[in-house]
Write a protein that holds these residues in place. Structure first.
Motif, PDB file in Angstrom:
ATOM      1  N   ILE A  25       0.879  -1.180   0.000  1.00  0.00           N
ATOM      2  CA  ILE A  25       0.000   0.000   0.000  1.00  0.00           C
ATOM      3  C   ILE A  25       0.910   1.222   0.000  1.00  0.00           C
ATOM      4  O   ILE A  25       1.489   1.589   1.038  1.00  0.00           O
ATOM      5  N   PRO A  26       1.085   1.877  -1.167  1.00  0.00           N
ATOM      6  CA  PRO A  26       2.069   2.953  -1.297  1.00  0.00           C
ATOM      7  C   PRO A  26       1.908   4.107  -0.303  1.00  0.00           C
ATOM      8  O   PRO A  26       2.898   4.563   0.267  1.00  0.00           O
ATOM      9  N   VAL A  27       0.705   4.587  -0.097  1.00  0.00           N
ATOM     10  CA  VAL A  27       0.501   5.737   0.791  1.00  0.00           C
ATOM     11  C   VAL A  27       0.940   5.404   2.218  1.00  0.00           C
ATOM     12  O   VAL A  27       1.481   6.242   2.927  1.00  0.00           O
ATOM     13  N   TRP A  28       0.715   4.168   2.638  1.00  0.00           N
ATOM     14  CA  TRP A  28       1.139   3.736   3.969  1.00  0.00           C
ATOM     15  C   TRP A  28       2.602   3.297   3.982  1.00  0.00           C
ATOM     16  O   TRP A  28       3.173   3.103   5.044  1.00  0.00           O
ATOM     17  N   ASP A  29       3.197   3.112   2.796  1.00  0.00           N
ATOM     18  CA  ASP A  29       4.535   2.561   2.664  1.00  0.00           C
ATOM     19  C   ASP A  29       4.668   1.289   3.502  1.00  0.00           C
ATOM     20  O   ASP A  29       5.612   1.113   4.285  1.00  0.00           O
ATOM     21  N   ALA A  30       3.683   0.426   3.340  1.00  0.00           N
ATOM     22  CA  ALA A  30       3.645  -0.811   4.122  1.00  0.00           C
ATOM     23  C   ALA A  30       2.957  -1.910   3.316  1.00  0.00           C
ATOM     24  O   ALA A  30       2.177  -1.635   2.403  1.00  0.00           O
ATOM     25  N   GLN A  97      -6.588   7.004  -1.970  1.00  0.00           N
ATOM     26  CA  GLN A  97      -5.590   6.119  -2.582  1.00  0.00           C
ATOM     27  C   GLN A  97      -5.355   4.871  -1.724  1.00  0.00           C
ATOM     28  O   GLN A  97      -5.099   3.790  -2.252  1.00  0.00           O
ATOM     29  N   VAL A  98      -5.462   5.017  -0.410  1.00  0.00           N
ATOM     30  CA  VAL A  98      -5.331   3.865   0.480  1.00  0.00           C
ATOM     31  C   VAL A  98      -6.497   2.906   0.256  1.00  0.00           C
ATOM     32  O   VAL A  98      -6.306   1.710   0.060  1.00  0.00           O
ATOM     33  N   VAL A  99      -7.708   3.458   0.260  1.00  0.00           N
ATOM     34  CA  VAL A  99      -8.897   2.624   0.095  1.00  0.00           C
ATOM     35  C   VAL A  99      -8.890   1.946  -1.274  1.00  0.00           C
ATOM     36  O   VAL A  99      -9.189   0.758  -1.388  1.00  0.00           O
ATOM     37  N   THR A 100      -8.512   2.687  -2.303  1.00  0.00           N
ATOM     38  CA  THR A 100      -8.445   2.112  -3.648  1.00  0.00           C
ATOM     39  C   THR A 100      -7.431   0.962  -3.691  1.00  0.00           C
ATOM     40  O   THR A 100      -7.716  -0.101  -4.251  1.00  0.00           O
ATOM     41  N   ALA A 101      -6.271   1.155  -3.080  1.00  0.00           N
ATOM     42  CA  ALA A 101      -5.255   0.102  -3.061  1.00  0.00           C
ATOM     43  C   ALA A 101      -5.752  -1.124  -2.297  1.00  0.00           C
ATOM     44  O   ALA A 101      -5.516  -2.263  -2.714  1.00  0.00           O
TER      45      ALA A 101
END
Length: 123
Positions: A25-30, A97-101
Motif C-alpha cells: 500500500i504505497p501511501v502507507w509505505d507498508a 488512494q489507500v482505500v483504492t489500493a
C-alpha cells in the motif's frame, strides 16, 4: 497433476486453509495481508446488494460491498481479521488512494474481474 482421491478429499474437507498474500500500500509505505474469502462469505457480502430494489440504493450497496470485502479480507500475518463491520466508517475516512489500493488488493486476492471492479468504482 494427480486425481483427487476420496481420502485426499476427506482430508481437504476437514481442513480450513487460510490463503493469504502480501500487497504493498504505497501511501502507507507498508505491506498488508489479504486473505481469500470462502464462497459463503463472498455470497453474504454481495447478497445484501442483490436484495435492494431501488437502483440508486443498489449501486450504493454494491460500493459498500467492496468496502465490506476489504474488512473481511484484511488480516494479520497469522490470518486473524484486523477490522470488523464496525470499522467501515474508519475505512471510509482514509485517503482515497489507500482505500483504492485495499479494494484492488482484496479484489485480486478474490479474483474479481477488473471490469466488474471498474463498474463498482465508477458508480
Amino acid at each position: 497433476m494427480a486425481i483427487l482421491t476420496i481420502e485426499k478429499f476427506a482430508e481437504l474437507r476437514n481442513s480450513l486453509t487460510v490463503v493469504k498474500d502480501k500487497f504493498y500500500i504505497p501511501v502507507w509505505d507498508a505491506e498488508v495481508y489479504m486473505r481469500r474469502l470462502s464462497a459463503g462469505e463472498a455470497m453474504k457480502i454481495y447478497s445484501r446488494a442483490e436484495k435492494v430494489q431501488d437502483e440508486d440504493k443498489k449501486v450504493e450497496e454494491y460500493n459498500y460491498a467492496m468496502y465490506r470485502m476489504v474488512i473481511a479480507c484484511l488480516v494479520d500475518e497469522n490470518g486473524n481479521q484486523m477490522l470488523t463491520e464496525n470499522d467501515i466508517n474508519w475505512l471510509l475516512s482514509q485517503d482515497v488512494q489507500v482505500v483504492t489500493a485495499l479494494v484492488e488488493a482484496a479484489s485480486k486476492m478474490n479474483t474479481i474481474n477488473e471490469k466488474a471492479q471498474e463498474e463498482a468504482e465508477k458508480n
